[in-house]
Design a protein around this motif. Structure first.
Motif, PDB file in Angstrom:
ATOM      1  N   GLU A 121       0.824  -1.201   0.000  1.00  0.00           N
ATOM      2  CA  GLU A 121       0.000   0.000   0.000  1.00  0.00           C
ATOM      3  C   GLU A 121       0.865   1.262   0.000  1.00  0.00           C
ATOM      4  N   LYS A 162       2.102   1.807  -3.450  1.00  0.00           N
ATOM      5  CA  LYS A 162       1.040   2.315  -4.319  1.00  0.00           C
ATOM      6  C   LYS A 162       0.855   3.818  -4.136  1.00  0.00           C
ATOM      7  N   GLN A 218      -2.987 -11.275  -4.942  1.00  0.00           N
ATOM      8  CA  GLN A 218      -4.097 -10.548  -5.561  1.00  0.00           C
ATOM      9  C   GLN A 218      -3.960  -9.041  -5.331  1.00  0.00           C
ATOM     10  N   ILE A 219      -3.564  -8.684  -4.081  1.00  0.00           N
ATOM     11  CA  ILE A 219      -3.360  -7.265  -3.763  1.00  0.00           C
ATOM     12  C   ILE A 219      -2.265  -6.672  -4.656  1.00  0.00           C
ATOM     13  N   ASN A 279      -1.270  -7.681  -7.633  1.00  0.00           N
ATOM     14  CA  ASN A 279      -1.749  -7.546  -9.012  1.00  0.00           C
ATOM     15  C   ASN A 279      -2.660  -6.331  -9.165  1.00  0.00           C
ATOM     16  N   ASP A 280      -3.526  -6.113  -8.159  1.00  0.00           N
ATOM     17  CA  ASP A 280      -4.418  -4.963  -8.203  1.00  0.00           C
ATOM     18  C   ASP A 280      -3.629  -3.652  -8.194  1.00  0.00           C
ATOM     19  N   ILE A 281      -2.603  -3.625  -7.331  1.00  0.00           N
ATOM     20  CA  ILE A 281      -1.770  -2.420  -7.240  1.00  0.00           C
ATOM     21  C   ILE A 281      -1.008  -2.178  -8.536  1.00  0.00           C
ATOM     22  N   ARG A 282      -0.450  -3.258  -9.116  1.00  0.00           N
ATOM     23  CA  ARG A 282       0.273  -3.148 -10.392  1.00  0.00           C
ATOM     24  C   ARG A 282      -0.660  -2.582 -11.478  1.00  0.00           C
ATOM     25  N   LYS A 283      -1.881  -3.132 -11.525  1.00  0.00           N
ATOM     26  CA  LYS A 283      -2.834  -2.672 -12.535  1.00  0.00           C
ATOM     27  C   LYS A 283      -3.214  -1.212 -12.325  1.00  0.00           C
ATOM     28  N   GLU A 284      -3.399  -0.831 -11.070  1.00  0.00           N
ATOM     29  CA  GLU A 284      -3.770   0.548 -10.769  1.00  0.00           C
ATOM     30  C   GLU A 284      -2.661   1.514 -11.194  1.00  0.00           C
ATOM     31  N   ASP A 305      -2.562   1.643 -15.043  1.00  0.00           N
ATOM     32  CA  ASP A 305      -3.663   2.451 -15.570  1.00  0.00           C
ATOM     33  C   ASP A 305      -3.359   3.941 -15.423  1.00  0.00           C
TER      34      ASP A 305
END
Length: 340
Positions: A6, A9, A59-60, A62-67, A70
């Motif tokens: 976090e 991120k 999963q966290i 991957n979500d952070i990488r995608k964010e 983007d």
């Protein structure tokens, strides 16, 4: 590890928002998401987690990488749009520009004269041929029956590249090439640049333009030559122009002559432009092709005869437009060129 992810991120998003250029954006992407990026290094420690934690943390991550990816894409598109807008602003056409200051180009008087001469001789049945400006000594002098001791062969008169090559001193070598390659009968003209050490006054230049004509066939005579040149001169300068033929000597023609034309300003009446003689400067040289020149090109001089003529295009341009200094043709002075 969740807290670490976090933190990465929030730091990444904040950093992205402060980036000013595409180059900085790419450097950031490598720093955070590359093989040695901060996010990648954190994920390498996932092996230390329990089996239950790994999928959750994965999963966290991957979500952070995608964010982050983007966010990078959005900022990148903004940079691209901004750059495109700036480029369009610089390249756009100003329809309010003052068109009165725009100059439209036109043909140089020298090129206009060449076009006019070629068109005129084409209408008389001649074919236009071309040849190289770098010529052999053989084509430029030997085949044209020029004696070994002729002054034009001197280093002080001709631009030699080596013992066998030179910058052509006239366009006559094109006639030699035409006779050897095309055979007889022949009716050709050739125009182009020629080179000599010649700048003694304001009517001469080391680089100048010539046009030469050649007619070979059975029964060709001096009368045909005079008739052809008279038609040419009257068509070029006007029906009231008079010609005067004076005996001369050229190694490649026998007999030879120089041709004068009546003054283009006073039409032979006499004025200050022609020193009250009624005649302009010598316009061209001509004569019957020397039998040795024909034989040098493999043509039977007992069966065929011919005539040749050569003229300085620069000189014709000067006579036609009333130009007194040949250097004006090459200086590209807009004050001079605008007159044409």
């Amino acid at each position: 590890m969740k807290e670490k992810l976090e933190e990465i991120k929030h730091l990444a998003i904040k950093t992205i928002e402060g980036i000013k250029t595409l180059e900085e954006l790419e450097n950031f992407r490598i720093k955070f998401l590359g093989k040695k990026g901060e996010l990648t290094l954190v994920l390498r420690d996932m092996g230390k987690l329990s089996k239950e934690e790994r999928p959750i943390v994965g999963q966290i991550a991957n979500d952070i990488r995608k964010e982050i990816e983007d966010k990078l894409s959005v900022v990148k598109m903004e940079f691209i749009k901004k750059a495109k807008k700036e480029r369009n602003e610089k390249e756009k056409i100003d329809i309010t520009i003052d068109t009165n200051n725009i100059m439209i180009g036109h043909r140089h008087p020298l090129l206009k004269t060449i076009d006019e001469l070629e068109d005129l001789f084409i209408s008389m049945g001649f074919t236009v041929v071309e040849g190289p400006e770098i010529e052999t000594v053989k084509n430029n002098f030997d085949s044209l029956n020029s004696p070994e001791n002729h002054p034009s062969r001197d280093l002080s008169d001709t631009f030699y590249l080596n013992d066998e090559l030179l910058l052509r001193t006239h366009t006559s070598p094109v006639q030699i090439r035409a006779m050897k390659e095309m055979g007889v009968p022949l009716k050709v003209i050739s125009a182009g640049r020629t080179f000599r050490f010649d700048d003694v006054d304001d009517t001469h230049s080391p680089m100048f333009h010539q046009l030469e004509g050649l007619v070979i066939g059975e029964g060709v005579s001096m009368a045909n030559l005079i008739h052809t040149l008279d038609i040419f001169i009257k068509e070029l300068f006007g029906k009231d122009m008079q010609t005067r033929y004076r005996p001369h000597h050229f190694p490649f023609t026998e007999p030879s002559a120089e041709v004068d034309v009546s003054c283009i300003k006073c039409r032979g009446e006499g004025c200050s432009a022609c020193n009250f003689t009624g005649w302009s400067m010598e316009l061209l040289g001509c004569g019957m092709v020397h039998p040795k020149v024909l034989e040098n090109c493999g043509i039977d001089s007992e069966k065929y005869t011919g005539f040749a003529f050569g003229m300085g295009i620069d000189r014709i341009t000067m006579v036609k437009y009333g130009i007194t200094d040949i250097r004006l043709l090459f200086e590209n002075d807009m004050r001079f060129l605008k007159q044409f």
